[in-house]
Design a protein around this motif. Structure first.
Motif, PDB file in Angstrom:
ATOM      1  N   THR A 151       0.849  -1.191   0.000  1.00  9.01           N
ATOM      2  CA  THR A 151       0.000   0.000   0.000  1.00  9.01           C
ATOM      3  C   THR A 151       0.885   1.241   0.000  1.00  9.01           C
ATOM      4  OG1 THR A 151      -0.117  -0.026   2.419  1.00  9.01           O
ATOM      5  CG2 THR A 151      -1.892  -1.132   1.224  1.00  9.01           C
ATOM      6  N   ALA A 152       0.287   2.357  -0.393  1.00  8.18           N
ATOM      7  CA  ALA A 152       1.029   3.612  -0.397  1.00  8.18           C
ATOM      8  C   ALA A 152       1.398   4.005   1.021  1.00  8.18           C
ATOM      9  CB  ALA A 152       0.196   4.713  -1.054  1.00  8.18           C
ATOM     10  N   ARG A 153       2.544   4.605   1.184  1.00  8.76           N
ATOM     11  CA  ARG A 153       3.042   5.051   2.479  1.00  8.76           C
ATOM     12  C   ARG A 153       2.856   6.559   2.611  1.00  8.76           C
ATOM     13  NH1 ARG A 153       4.139   3.812   7.586  1.00  8.76           N
ATOM     14  NH2 ARG A 153       4.238   1.715   6.640  1.00  8.76           N
ATOM     15  N   THR A 154       2.127   6.990   3.656  1.00  8.85           N
ATOM     16  CA  THR A 154       2.015   8.410   3.963  1.00  8.85           C
ATOM     17  C   THR A 154       3.120   8.787   4.934  1.00  8.85           C
ATOM     18  OG1 THR A 154      -0.375   8.428   3.608  1.00  8.85           O
ATOM     19  CG2 THR A 154       0.554  10.227   4.910  1.00  8.85           C
ATOM     20  N   ILE A 155       3.908   9.772   4.574  1.00  5.23           N
ATOM     21  CA  ILE A 155       5.051  10.179   5.392  1.00  5.23           C
ATOM     22  C   ILE A 155       4.573  10.645   6.762  1.00  5.23           C
ATOM     23  CG2 ILE A 155       6.805  11.995   5.601  1.00  5.23           C
ATOM     24  CD1 ILE A 155       7.380  11.625   2.639  1.00  5.23           C
ATOM     25  N   GLY A 156       5.293  10.222   7.818  1.00  3.71           N
ATOM     26  CA  GLY A 156       4.857  10.512   9.174  1.00  3.71           C
ATOM     27  C   GLY A 156       5.959  11.013  10.074  1.00  3.71           C
ATOM     28  N   PHE A 157       6.131  10.338  11.232  1.00  3.19           N
ATOM     29  CA  PHE A 157       7.029  10.829  12.273  1.00  3.19           C
ATOM     30  C   PHE A 157       8.504  10.615  11.950  1.00  3.19           C
ATOM     31  CE2 PHE A 157       3.175  10.032  14.980  1.00  3.19           C
ATOM     32  CZ  PHE A 157       2.951  11.372  15.303  1.00  3.19           C
ATOM     33  N   THR A 161      11.345  17.678  13.036  1.00  2.00           N
ATOM     34  CA  THR A 161      10.517  18.876  13.152  1.00  2.00           C
ATOM     35  C   THR A 161      10.933  19.947  12.158  1.00  2.00           C
ATOM     36  OG1 THR A 161      10.179  18.421  15.505  1.00  2.00           O
ATOM     37  CG2 THR A 161       9.702  20.650  14.750  1.00  2.00           C
ATOM     38  N   ALA A 162      12.225  20.078  11.894  1.00  2.00           N
ATOM     39  CA  ALA A 162      12.720  21.078  10.936  1.00  2.00           C
ATOM     40  C   ALA A 162      12.348  20.735   9.506  1.00  2.00           C
ATOM     41  CB  ALA A 162      14.232  21.214  11.053  1.00  2.00           C
ATOM     42  N   ALA A 179       3.083  14.347   3.449  1.00  2.00           N
ATOM     43  CA  ALA A 179       2.087  14.962   4.328  1.00  2.00           C
ATOM     44  C   ALA A 179       2.804  15.710   5.440  1.00  2.00           C
ATOM     45  CB  ALA A 179       1.171  13.894   4.920  1.00  2.00           C
ATOM     46  N   GLY A 180       2.095  16.620   6.091  1.00  2.00           N
ATOM     47  CA  GLY A 180       2.646  17.332   7.230  1.00  2.00           C
ATOM     48  C   GLY A 180       3.349  18.622   6.902  1.00  2.00           C
ATOM     49  N   GLY A 181       3.383  18.997   5.620  1.00  2.00           N
ATOM     50  CA  GLY A 181       4.042  20.237   5.225  1.00  2.00           C
ATOM     51  C   GLY A 181       5.160  20.002   4.231  1.00  2.00           C
ATOM     52  N   ASN A 182       5.799  21.083   3.839  1.00  2.00           N
ATOM     53  CA  ASN A 182       6.884  20.992   2.868  1.00  2.00           C
ATOM     54  C   ASN A 182       8.065  20.206   3.437  1.00  2.00           C
ATOM     55  OD1 ASN A 182       5.286  22.611   1.267  1.00  2.00           O
ATOM     56  ND2 ASN A 182       6.388  24.493   1.760  1.00  2.00           N
ATOM     57  N   LEU A 183       8.801  19.568   2.556  1.00  2.00           N
ATOM     58  CA  LEU A 183       9.979  18.797   2.931  1.00  2.00           C
ATOM     59  C   LEU A 183      11.169  19.278   2.124  1.00  2.00           C
ATOM     60  CD1 LEU A 183      11.372  16.421   4.398  1.00  2.00           C
ATOM     61  CD2 LEU A 183      10.670  14.965   2.476  1.00  2.00           C
ATOM     62  N   SER A 203       1.433  18.000  -2.945  1.00  2.51           N
ATOM     63  CA  SER A 203       0.272  18.880  -3.101  1.00  2.51           C
ATOM     64  C   SER A 203       0.720  20.307  -2.835  1.00  2.51           C
ATOM     65  CB  SER A 203      -0.842  18.486  -2.124  1.00  2.51           C
ATOM     66  OG  SER A 203      -0.416  18.677  -0.772  1.00  2.51           O
ATOM     67  N   ALA A 204      -0.200  21.251  -2.950  1.00  2.00           N
ATOM     68  CA  ALA A 204       0.151  22.660  -2.749  1.00  2.00           C
ATOM     69  C   ALA A 204       0.677  22.904  -1.343  1.00  2.00           C
ATOM     70  CB  ALA A 204      -1.055  23.542  -3.032  1.00  2.00           C
ATOM     71  N   ALA A 205       0.157  22.164  -0.376  1.00  2.00           N
ATOM     72  CA  ALA A 205       0.578  22.348   1.018  1.00  2.00           C
ATOM     73  C   ALA A 205       1.702  21.416   1.410  1.00  2.00           C
ATOM     74  CB  ALA A 205      -0.605  22.149   1.946  1.00  2.00           C
ATOM     75  N   ASN A 206       2.062  20.535   0.529  1.00  2.00           N
ATOM     76  CA  ASN A 206       3.090  19.529   0.817  1.00  2.00           C
ATOM     77  C   ASN A 206       3.996  19.396  -0.407  1.00  2.00           C
ATOM     78  OD1 ASN A 206       1.981  18.198   3.493  1.00  2.00           O
ATOM     79  ND2 ASN A 206       0.246  18.354   2.109  1.00  2.00           N
ATOM     80  N   THR A 207       4.997  20.269  -0.491  1.00  2.00           N
ATOM     81  CA  THR A 207       5.879  20.288  -1.636  1.00  2.00           C
ATOM     82  C   THR A 207       7.279  19.823  -1.244  1.00  2.00           C
ATOM     83  OG1 THR A 207       6.582  22.582  -1.277  1.00  2.00           O
ATOM     84  CG2 THR A 207       4.614  22.236  -2.619  1.00  2.00           C
ATOM     85  N   VAL A 208       8.052  19.429  -2.240  1.00  2.00           N
ATOM     86  CA  VAL A 208       9.448  19.052  -2.039  1.00  2.00           C
ATOM     87  C   VAL A 208      10.332  20.208  -2.478  1.00  2.00           C
ATOM     88  CG1 VAL A 208      11.292  17.514  -2.791  1.00  2.00           C
ATOM     89  CG2 VAL A 208       9.030  16.597  -2.305  1.00  2.00           C
ATOM     90  N   VAL A 209      11.247  20.590  -1.610  1.00  2.00           N
ATOM     91  CA  VAL A 209      12.205  21.649  -1.903  1.00  2.00           C
ATOM     92  C   VAL A 209      13.569  21.002  -2.016  1.00  2.00           C
ATOM     93  CG1 VAL A 209      13.222  23.825  -1.148  1.00  2.00           C
ATOM     94  CG2 VAL A 209      10.815  23.321  -0.627  1.00  2.00           C
ATOM     95  N   LEU A 210      14.201  21.116  -3.156  1.00  2.00           N
ATOM     96  CA  LEU A 210      15.516  20.532  -3.377  1.00  2.00           C
ATOM     97  C   LEU A 210      16.598  21.565  -3.139  1.00  2.00           C
ATOM     98  CD1 LEU A 210      14.875  18.409  -6.599  1.00  2.00           C
ATOM     99  CD2 LEU A 210      14.926  17.619  -4.228  1.00  2.00           C
TER     100      LEU A 210
END
Length: 212
Positions: A151-157, A161-162, A179-183, A203-210
């Motif tokens: 199954t798909a994995r939703t990113i968690g703990f 925090t940073a 999930a949980g915000g930008n990474l 998503s718009a609230a959960n983006t990847v920043v390289l």
């Protein structure tokens, strides 16, 4: 220890005694490890592997070294940390790791610290960290490995925090959902975002920043 060893009962390290895994893997099949002495697992090749079908615990009043590799493969209720533990690598193959307020990922040294969820040949859904651990990355770097699950994995703990990590490897054919915000994937090393198998959904609230 020499080579892989299996313990089918309770492991009790008495006060004043030392249990040293050495450059080997110790597989705990029985219900608990109680360390009232000294428990050593800091050698580069040391591994503590929980492989149970009943709930398992790690506790005691003694001293634990850094655990170089802590693996959870428990289909019967997961593993609970009853005392503070520092681990350089955490593998979540099957079952949850509970009591993770007692877990610190990393000891601040200049190495890769790894959290892996899933495993090659997986026929089910892997476990999770039950709550947020502490992170002591220091001069090292944190790598997240999302290995196969059904199954798909939703990113968690597993995200600090940073919300910054060094490397993310996506190798789950079922996909990974941010999930949980930008990474931020800092790119301290080459190949900081590796898309091997499966889709990384943002998503718009959960983006990847390289980049740093």
């Amino acid at each position: 220890l020499a080579g892989t060893s299996f313990n089918f009962g309770t492991l009790l390290v008495t006060a004043g005694a030392t249990f040293d895994i050495g450059a080997a893997t110790f597989v705990q099949v029985g219900p608990s490890i109680t360390n009232n002495g000294t428990f050593l697992a800091s050698t580069a090749a040391s591994g503590l592997y929980f492989q149970g079908t009943v709930p398992q615990t790690l506790g005691g009043t003694g001293t634990y070294s850094v655990i170089r590799s802590l693996s959870i493969d428990n289909s019967g209720g997961g593993v609970t940390l009853l005392v503070p533990v520092v681990a350089a690598r955490v593998n979540l193959f099957t079952g949850n790791l509970n009591g993770t307020s007692n877990l610190t990922v990393g000891d601040g040294t200049a190495i890769f610290f790894v959290i892996q969820i899933g495993t090659t040949g997986n026929t089910g859904t892997s476990g999770s960290l039950a709550s947020a651990p502490a992170f002591n990355i220091g001069s090292g770097a944190l790598q997240l490995v999302y290995a196969p699950e059904t199954t798909a994995r939703t990113i968690g703990f597993e995200i600090p925090t940073a919300r910054t990590v060094d490397v993310v490897l996506i190798a789950n054919p079922a996909g990974v959902i941010l999930a949980g915000g930008n990474l931020t994937i800092s790119g301290v090393s080459d190949g900081s975002l590796i898309l091997s198998s499966g889709i990384l959904t943002t998503s718009a609230a959960n983006t990847v920043v390289l980049g740093p």
